[in-house]
Enzyme design. Structure first.
Site, PDB file in Angstrom:
ATOM      1  CG  HIS A  86      -0.155  -0.182   2.922  1.00 56.63           C
ATOM      2  ND1 HIS A  86       0.326   0.920   3.184  1.00 56.63           N
ATOM      3  CD2 HIS A  86      -0.482  -0.911   3.348  1.00 56.63           C
ATOM      4  CE1 HIS A  86       0.656   0.622   4.303  1.00 56.63           C
ATOM      5  NE2 HIS A  86       0.522  -0.638   4.087  1.00 56.63           N
ATOM      6  CG  HIS A  97       4.308  -1.573   2.064  1.00 60.24           C
ATOM      7  ND1 HIS A  97       2.848  -1.792   1.892  1.00 60.24           N
ATOM      8  CD2 HIS A  97       4.827  -1.507   3.161  1.00 60.24           C
ATOM      9  CE1 HIS A  97       2.249  -2.647   2.679  1.00 60.24           C
ATOM     10  NE2 HIS A  97       3.723  -3.234   3.719  1.00 60.24           N
ATOM     11  CB  CYS A 112       1.649 -10.086  20.791  1.00 61.45           C
ATOM     12  SG  CYS A 112       1.179  -9.057  19.137  1.00 61.45           S
ATOM     13  CB  CYS A 151       4.243  -7.810  17.824  1.00 61.99           C
ATOM     14  SG  CYS A 151       3.318  -6.745  17.801  1.00 61.99           S
ATOM     15  CB  CYS A 194      -0.114  -6.357  21.658  1.00 61.29           C
ATOM     16  SG  CYS A 194       0.533  -5.278  19.805  1.00 61.29           S
ATOM     17  CG  HIS A 218      -1.223  -6.656  16.470  1.00 63.40           C
ATOM     18  ND1 HIS A 218       0.270  -6.669  16.458  1.00 63.40           N
ATOM     19  CD2 HIS A 218      -1.170  -6.639  14.993  1.00 63.40           C
ATOM     20  CE1 HIS A 218       0.749  -6.755  15.470  1.00 63.40           C
ATOM     21  NE2 HIS A 218       0.096  -7.055  13.837  1.00 63.40           N
ATOM     22  CE  LYS A 228       1.190   1.243  10.339  1.00 62.12           C
ATOM     23  NZ  LYS A 228       1.765   0.262  11.013  1.00 62.12           N
ATOM     24  CE  LYS A 271      -4.684  -8.716   3.333  1.00 65.00           C
ATOM     25  NZ  LYS A 271      -4.566  -9.386   3.462  1.00 65.00           N
TER      26      LYS A 271
HETATM   27  N1  MSP Z   1       9.071  -7.334   7.747  1.00 66.09           N
HETATM   28  C1  MSP Z   1       9.511  -5.890   8.522  1.00 66.09           C
HETATM   29  C2  MSP Z   1      10.148  -4.602   8.091  1.00 66.09           C
HETATM   30  C3  MSP Z   1      12.255  -6.417   8.497  1.00 66.09           C
HETATM   31  S1  MSP Z   1      12.984  -5.080   8.004  1.00 66.09           S
HETATM   32  C4  MSP Z   1      13.826  -5.859   7.896  1.00 66.09           C
HETATM   33  C5  MSP Z   1       8.242  -4.725   8.702  1.00 66.09           C
HETATM   34  N2  MSP Z   1       7.328  -5.416   7.327  1.00 66.09           N
HETATM   35  S2  MSP Z   1       5.988  -4.422   7.093  1.00 66.09           S
HETATM   36  O1  MSP Z   1       5.558  -4.860   5.991  1.00 66.09           O
HETATM   37  O2  MSP Z   1       5.173  -4.519   8.285  1.00 66.09           O
HETATM   38  O3  MSP Z   1       6.640  -3.182   6.327  1.00 66.09           O
HETATM   39  C6  MSP Z   1       6.949  -1.863   7.833  1.00 66.09           C
HETATM   40  C7  MSP Z   1       7.216  -0.395   7.041  1.00 66.09           C
HETATM   41  O4  MSP Z   1       6.085  -0.149   6.238  1.00 66.09           O
HETATM   42  C8  MSP Z   1       7.133   0.572   7.619  1.00 66.09           C
HETATM   43  O5  MSP Z   1       8.477   0.436   8.630  1.00 66.09           O
HETATM   44  C9  MSP Z   1       6.871   1.517   6.417  1.00 66.09           C
HETATM   45  O6  MSP Z   1       9.044   1.679   6.198  1.00 66.09           O
HETATM   46  C10 MSP Z   1       6.106   1.111   5.314  1.00 66.09           C
HETATM   47  N3  MSP Z   1       5.117   1.206   6.007  1.00 66.09           N
HETATM   48  C11 MSP Z   1       4.005   0.319   6.681  1.00 66.09           C
HETATM   49  N4  MSP Z   1       2.764   0.790   7.006  1.00 66.09           N
HETATM   50  C12 MSP Z   1       3.160   2.666   6.433  1.00 66.09           C
HETATM   51  C13 MSP Z   1       1.869   3.757   7.123  1.00 66.09           C
HETATM   52  N5  MSP Z   1       0.940   3.723   7.227  1.00 66.09           N
HETATM   53  N6  MSP Z   1       3.027   5.352   6.876  1.00 66.09           N
HETATM   54  C14 MSP Z   1       3.946   5.250   6.355  1.00 66.09           C
HETATM   55  N7  MSP Z   1       4.978   3.623   6.651  1.00 66.09           N
HETATM   56  C15 MSP Z   1       4.528   2.932   6.606  1.00 66.09           C
HETATM   57  O7  MSP Z   1       7.999  -4.613   9.208  1.00 66.09           O
END
Ligand code: MSP
Length: 642
Positions: free
Chosen positions: A19, A22, A127, A130, A144, A147, A296, A299
């Site tokens: 989304h 990312h 959790c 997490c 948590c 979540h 935030k 999903k």
């Molecule tokens: N797999 C772990 C990361 C491991 S790195 C060694 C993870 N993955 S995640 O798919 O949950 O991605 C989290 C990251 O996605 C956040 O740190 C950020 O970079 C991005 N984001 C996810 N949601 C977001 C928002 N709503 N706003 C901004 N960035 C966001 O955590």
């Protein structure tokens, strides 16, 4: 030897589709990567997917697939997405890649040899969302915080990493290196966390509970905890320990993450590196969240905005520009499609797009596409030049501080300077009275555009390359260097300057009526409403129309009118005309001089808001707003439409 630069994104979990959260992080990393190329560095940019752990197994079960089938599919979606967002990554790592698994096992063995891993019975609050244990203190109302669920009590024997050993070292390292974690608020957050005793980290899961992971090299009955596995991707992708890329790029490693994963990156990872005898990374760059309706995006809440839908509707570069211009790096931002449309119309279509189009039209009209050399410059020319050259330094300062929005604001100030310069210099007047002076003015506009195009490239690469192509530049895209931009007059166009078709189509703000859904709801926007079909007219009637080309030479407001602008139009041989046009809501008056238009020249004059209008401009209306009809190449003012 050029400097090196290494940038990473988090490796994303494959339990959800990508989304805009990312997309934002990855675009930030891409912008930084491109900026450092522009600065002349040799860069390496890594992204990838995080594929082990309970969450992935649960998501695969839900989808009726094996973990392998499932991870292949979702990881594939991320790999397909990035090229469509023009992401310039050099590598894509998956934690299921064999070479990564091997590196994780090597590092685990190293850490174990150092006696930093021990086996112990543990009961704690876990959790599953997490995939980690929580302390009572970290819970909010017993739940948590991420979540909103009460954690499960889990009692099991596991392997632990002696993280506590590195607490003092880490505090010292962060204190001595103020930009290790930035912006400062996140550095303070980590330091505040470290002011309490640091607990050791549980780094294994028994295979009786979870099989989908990397087996511990010293105990076959356990797999590695996902975070201990995932963080290592940043070195395994470089071929740690022997790889040349590791030697070259690790010393300059920078990570980009959002604040949700500050703790693993700000605490676990430096301690792991220290224990394994690897130097710490250089910078951890932490940004805030994109929120929707103050929450935030996630999903489970169902408020996810999908990047490709926005790109399909508004175009890739407007999407990239909006994300980078709207969010102050480090702080949260509220996502709104209306704000995106406004930025697109004001900054891209009006300011930059019109500037490029009117400038190139003038080179065609007055010099048949051949850039003239500058003659002696006056105070105004010097002022424009100084601002444009100084901009490079200001921009670089902001980019190095991750203040992307400020870097863009600085570029847009210069864009506005050029637009004002054109209005003040009035090339259409110089063309008649001072042809030598016109050459200097056009040359200064070209040079400033060359700088602007170079500086916007990291943000809107495809559009910047289009502008560079139209300007006839040899050093386009990743061949362009800041050091060259600094030298005024360095590049002569390699081919005649091209005509400029609209770079950024405008979007009609009124499109978003009740039934026009935002991209977040997944429906496509309605088709623009077209007018009723007009009844047929005879050819003889059509011939009665006198349609002619005109060039707008001035645009003024009409007091108290919300919709009308008073335009002065150059009609060639004939006298100039005053035309009152209902375009104020769609065009900024500063951007109109120089634009060629199509005029109905034999309409009876009418008085509108007290001003006599001697003709009517032709424009098309659609969901994108109002578009003035203009010839595809510069035509002589007064030319009749046949
Ligand atoms: N797999 C772990 C990361 C491991 S790195 C060694 C993870 N993955 S995640 O798919 O949950 O991605 C989290 C990251 O996605 C956040 O740190 C950020 O970079 C991005 N984001 C996810 N949601 C977001 C928002 N709503 N706003 C901004 N960035 C966001 O955590």
């Amino acid at each position: 030897m050029s400097e090196k630069f290494y940038i990473t994104t988090p490796i994303y979990y494959v339990n959800a589709e990508p989304h805009i959260g990312h997309a934002y992080t990855t675009i930030v990393a891409d912008v930084l990567n491109r900026f450092h190329k522009l600065a002349g560095s040799n860069t390496f940019f890594l992204t990838g997917t995080d594929e082990h752990g309970d969450k992935i197994v649960a998501a695969a079960e839900n989808a009726g697939q094996t973990p392998k089938e499932y991870t292949d599919r979702i990881s594939g979606m991320f790999q397909d997405l990035w090229p469509r967002l023009n992401i310039s990554n050099n590598a894509f790592i998956r934690t299921t890649d064999a070479y990564h698994q091997e590196t994780v096992q090597n590092i685990l063995s190293l850490v174990k040899e150092k006696d930093d891993i021990y086996f112990s019975e543990y009961e704690g609050l876990y959790c599953f969302g997490c995939e980690r244990f929580y302390t009572e203190k970290e819970l909010v109302d017993g739940k948590c915080p991420d979540h909103q669920k009460e954690p499960d009590i889990i009692k099991e024997a596991n392997y632990f990493f002696r993280m506590s050993r590195y607490q003092e070292w880490l505090i010292e390292h962060i204190t001595e290196n103020p930009s290790f974690i930035r912006p400062e608020r996140y550095r303070n957050e980590v330091l505040s966390f470290l002011s309490e005793p640091l607990e050791d980290l549980c780094i294994s899961r028994p295979k009786s509970r979870l099989k989908w992971g990397i087996t511990l090299p010293f105990d076959e009955d356990f797999v590695t905890y996902v975070w201990f596995d995932a963080l290592i991707n940043y070195v395994s992708a470089l071929g740690y320990p022997e790889g040349a890329a590791f030697q070259d790029f690790w010393p300059v490693a920078q990570h980009v993450i959002a604040k949700d994963i500050l703790k693993p990156h700000g605490i676990y990872w430096p301690c792991m590196l220290k224990s394994a005898g690897i130097e710490p990374y250089q910078h951890l760059n932490v940004h805030g969240y994109w929120n929707i309706n103050a929450g935030k995006m996630s999903k489970s809440v169902g408020n996810v905005v999908e990047p490709l839908e926005l790109v399909d509707i508004y175009g890739l570069d407007p999407f990239r520009y909006f994300l980078m211009r709207e969010m102050a790096f480090g702080l949260d931002s509220e996502f709104s499609e209306d704000a995106l449309v406004q930025r697109l119309n004001a900054d891209l279509a009006n300011d930059l797009g019109n500037l490029v189009s009117r400038s190139l039209t003038m080179v065609h009209k007055y010099f048949e596409g051949a850039l003239p050399s500058a003659g002696p410059s006056n105070e105004e020319d010097e002022a424009l030049k100084n601002n444009a050259v100084l901009l490079i330094e200001i921009y670089q300062g902001h980019m190095n501080q991750l203040a992307f929005h400020k870097a863009l604001m600085a570029v847009w100030e210069v864009i506005s300077d050029v637009n004002k310069y054109i209005d003040q210099m009035a090339p259409w007047v110089l063309a008649k009275s001072e042809p030598e002076r016109l050459k200097t003015v056009i040359n200064h506009i070209f040079e400033t555009l060359r700088i602007v195009a170079g500086l916007v490239w990291p943000f809107i690469p495809a559009s910047a390359e289009k502008i560079q192509e139209q300007l006839g530049l040899t050093h386009k895209g990743d061949q362009c260097r800041l050091v060259d931009l600094r030298t005024w007059g360095l590049e002569k166009p390699a081919h005649p300057i091209l005509k400029a078709p609209g770079l950024f189509p405008r979007i009609d703000l009124k499109r978003k009526e009740k039934d026009a859904p935002p991209a977040a709801t997944k429906k496509k926007p309605r088709k623009a409403k077209t007018d009723e079909k007009p009844s047929a007219i005879s050819f003889k009637d059509f011939q009665k129309l006198d349609l002619r080309i005109g060039v707008i030479i001035a645009a003024e407001e009409i007091p108290d009118s919300k919709k009308l602008l008073k335009l002065t139009v150059d009609m060639g041989e004939e006298r100039e005309r005053t035309v009152v046009a209902g375009i104020k809501e769609h065009y900024r008056k500063e951007t109109l001089p120089g634009v060629q238009v199509l005029l109905v020249a034999n309409l009876e004059p009418v008085k509108l808001m007290g001003v006599e209008s001697q003709g009517m401009l032709l424009a098309a209306g659609d969901k994108g707003g109002l578009h003035l009809i203009t010839p595809d190449s510069a035509a002589m003012p007064g030319a009749r439409v046949k």
